[in-house]
Motif scaffolding. Structure first.
Motif, short mmCIF file in Angstrom:
data_model
loop_
_atom_site.label_atom_id
_atom_site.label_comp_id
_atom_site.label_asym_id
_atom_site.label_seq_id
_atom_site.Cartn_x
_atom_site.Cartn_y
_atom_site.Cartn_z
N GLY A 92 0.77 -1.34 -0.01
CA GLY A 92 -0.19 0.15 -0.03
C GLY A 92 0.98 1.06 0.00
O GLY A 92 0.61 2.10 -0.34
N GLY A 93 1.75 1.26 0.55
CA GLY A 93 3.04 2.42 0.92
C GLY A 93 3.64 2.58 -0.58
O GLY A 93 3.46 3.77 -1.11
N ALA A 94 3.94 1.59 -1.37
CA ALA A 94 4.51 1.55 -2.59
C ALA A 94 3.51 2.30 -3.47
O ALA A 94 3.80 3.07 -4.31
CB ALA A 94 4.80 0.19 -2.97
N MET A 95 2.20 1.91 -3.65
CA MET A 95 1.23 2.41 -4.32
C MET A 95 0.75 3.55 -4.33
O MET A 95 0.76 4.41 -5.29
CB MET A 95 -0.01 1.29 -4.62
CG MET A 95 0.15 -0.22 -5.07
SD MET A 95 -1.15 -1.14 -5.12
CE MET A 95 -1.70 -1.48 -3.40
N PHE A 96 0.81 3.95 -2.91
CA PHE A 96 0.54 5.47 -2.66
C PHE A 96 1.50 6.58 -3.09
O PHE A 96 1.28 7.23 -3.63
CB PHE A 96 0.33 5.65 -1.16
CG PHE A 96 0.27 7.24 -0.59
CD1 PHE A 96 -0.87 7.72 -0.83
CD2 PHE A 96 1.20 7.70 0.18
CE1 PHE A 96 -0.89 9.12 -0.49
CE2 PHE A 96 1.20 9.03 0.46
CZ PHE A 96 0.03 9.84 0.06
N CYS A 97 2.83 5.92 -3.07
CA CYS A 97 3.88 6.72 -3.40
C CYS A 97 4.15 7.11 -4.72
O CYS A 97 4.07 8.01 -5.39
CB CYS A 97 5.35 6.02 -3.04
SG CYS A 97 6.76 7.04 -3.60
N LEU A 98 3.49 5.78 -5.54
CA LEU A 98 3.80 5.92 -7.10
C LEU A 98 2.80 7.00 -7.56
O LEU A 98 2.93 7.62 -8.46
CB LEU A 98 3.66 4.52 -7.50
CG LEU A 98 5.25 3.84 -7.45
CD1 LEU A 98 4.89 2.14 -7.61
CD2 LEU A 98 6.35 4.41 -7.91
N LEU A 99 1.46 6.60 -7.03
CA LEU A 99 0.29 7.39 -7.52
C LEU A 99 0.32 8.51 -7.15
O LEU A 99 0.05 9.52 -7.83
CB LEU A 99 -0.89 6.68 -6.89
CG LEU A 99 -2.25 7.34 -7.50
CD1 LEU A 99 -2.28 7.09 -9.21
CD2 LEU A 99 -3.39 6.76 -6.80
N ALA A 100 0.92 9.09 -5.97
CA ALA A 100 0.94 10.65 -5.68
C ALA A 100 2.11 11.18 -6.42
O ALA A 100 1.90 12.56 -6.77
CB ALA A 100 1.49 10.64 -4.02
N SER A 101 2.96 10.61 -6.75
CA SER A 101 4.29 11.15 -7.62
C SER A 101 3.61 11.22 -8.94
O SER A 101 3.99 12.58 -9.36
CB SER A 101 5.33 10.22 -7.75
OG SER A 101 6.36 10.76 -8.60
N SER A 102 2.77 10.43 -9.42
CA SER A 102 2.24 10.74 -10.88
C SER A 102 1.29 11.96 -10.90
O SER A 102 1.30 13.00 -11.81
CB SER A 102 1.48 9.60 -11.39
OG SER A 102 2.39 8.32 -11.48
N ILE A 103 0.33 11.92 -9.74
CA ILE A 103 -0.59 13.12 -9.87
C ILE A 103 0.24 14.60 -9.66
O ILE A 103 -0.31 15.27 -10.30
CB ILE A 103 -1.39 12.87 -8.84
CG1 ILE A 103 -2.27 11.47 -9.10
CG2 ILE A 103 -2.33 14.20 -8.31
CD1 ILE A 103 -3.26 11.33 -7.87
N CYS A 104 1.21 14.53 -8.75
CA CYS A 104 1.94 15.78 -8.63
C CYS A 104 2.74 16.30 -9.77
O CYS A 104 2.51 17.33 -10.24
CB CYS A 104 3.13 15.30 -7.52
SG CYS A 104 4.30 16.74 -7.42
#
Length: 409
Positions: free
Chosen positions: A221-233
């Motif tokens: 979950g932490g990995a997916m949150f990091c990757l998705l947050a980075s893409s949106i940013c």
């Protein structure tokens, strides 16, 4: 005279109308041209201050686009396109891995409810027979043991005899027939314990007893949150200064979450039988992760001059994982799983460390400014290395799960 004047007025009216039409046409062309120019990519020196982060990337910037055009720019080419897609693809990779791993969780089997003969059919009965015979010493003061010896010899002569055994016949022999302590001459003879451990060790690969998965899924979950947050940013930060501020905070929180949750599987599964160290290490990294997220909320944290400090802070979080890994090696040096997982964790640390180094030094664009605006600049390389490091950690997590499923504490 009147006709001449009327004719002049008609010509003047036609001229005015033609002029208005020309102005209207020119205005329409101007609007279309402005709309076209408005959403064109700009160079670094034309950016507002809040979007100036890397002076070695000279062009292909989006600046203060409307939200609709900003969202649609995910399908166009600019200097953030690969930053968006490298982590967005990584997010879907980890989502797929999470679903796949969850679907492969073995069924929980209670060994006390097993029909033991069916299980023993799959085991090496001759080996079990030999183990049981050697586990029963010849004790002159215990005549019942000789009787039990003979019963076992006749009950387990070959695999062909197994169907005649009732489900609880052997279980009763193992759990009820023999005491754990013989006190006639104050000598400990742990016959039952030895027999039980030998038999269960032999059938352990056939009996699946999965342990809790939540530390593993917390990391995923932490990995997916990091990757998705980075893409949106990277997609939305060009819209406005306020949205850029929010997105950067989200991005830093995602990085801290990835690093902190990466500790959960190795710490939990390495020290699951030692609650003190398990809680100590997990508590420490959780507090450190929360502190990093709170520090990243400070406005000054996003300034370009703090790039090295940001990278150092995240690198320090990752480096703090050395202590539990060394402790694990000290405790389980003879276990191949400990060495196997450590290899993956070293690989993960190498990917993350190299990514932080590339991010902080802005290599390779600093060597050839403007040549890596679209593809190949440091942030894109950083993203790829983060995905690679997270995948190495995922592989280590699978080793931990197999290890503890089979051996427990």
């Amino acid at each position: 005279m009147a006709r001449t004047r009327s004719k002049k007025l008609e010509l003047s009216s036609e001229t005015m109308e033609s002029h208005h039409q020309q102005l209207s046409t020119n205005e329409g062309k101007g609007k279309r041209l402005w709309k076209k120019v408005k959403y064109q990519l700009v160079e670094y020196h034309s950016l507002p201050a809040y979007l100036r982060d890397n002076e070695y990337i000279l062009g292909h910037y989006r600046a203060e686009w409307p939200l609709k055009q900003t969202l649609l720019s995910i399908f166009t080419i600019h200097n953030e396109t690969l930053n968006v897609w490298t982590h967005l693809i990584g997010f879907f990779i980890f989502l797929s891995l999470t679903i796949y791993t969850a679907s492969k969780v073995p069924n929980v089997v209670d060994i006390h409810s097993l029909h033991l003969p069916d299980v023993l059919k799959k085991a090496d009965l001759h080996k079990i027979h030999a183990e049981l015979m050697t586990s029963l010493p010849s004790l002159p003061n215990m005549p019942d043991l000789h009787k039990l010896r003979e019963e076992l010899r006749t009950s387990l002569p070959s695999m062909d005899m197994l169907p005649s055994l009732s489900g609880w016949h052997v279980v009763e022999l193992l759990y009820n027939c023999l005491p754990e302590r013989f006190s006639h001459n104050h000598t400990d003879v742990c016959v039952l314990r030895s027999m039980k451990e030998d038999v269960l060790n032999m059938i352990a690969p056939l009996v699946t007893r999965p342990i809790t998965r939540w530390p593993f899924y917390v990391f995923m979950g932490g990995a997916m949150f990091c990757l998705l947050a980075s893409s949106i940013c990277h997609l939305l930060s060009c819209h406005s200064e306020r949205l850029s501020y929010i997105m950067l905070r989200l991005d830093y929180a995602g990085i801290a979450a990835l690093i902190a949750t990466s500790f959960y599987p190795p710490v939990y599964y390495s020290f699951m039988c030692d609650p003190f160290f398990c809680n100590l290490y997990m508590g420490f990294i959780t507090i450190l992760g929360i502190a990093t997220v709170l520090f990243s909320l400070l406005p000054v944290f996003q300034n370009p001059e703090f790039r090295t400090i940001r990278a150092s802070l995240f690198f320090g979080m990752g480096f703090s994982g050395v202590a539990p890994i060394l402790h694990k090696l000290f405790l389980f040096w003879n276990h191949p799983e400990a060495l196997h997982t450590t290899g993956y964790e070293i690989l993960m640390g190498a990917f993350y460390g190299l990514g932080a180094l590339v991010y902080a030094t802005r290599i390779p664009e600093r060597w050839m400014p403007g040549k890596f605006d679209i593809a190949g600049h440091s942030h894109q390389l950083f993203h790829i290395l983060v995905v690679a490091g997270a995948y190495a950690h995922y592989r280590a997590g699978l080793v931990y799960l197999r290890w503890r499923d089979l051996q427990g504490c």
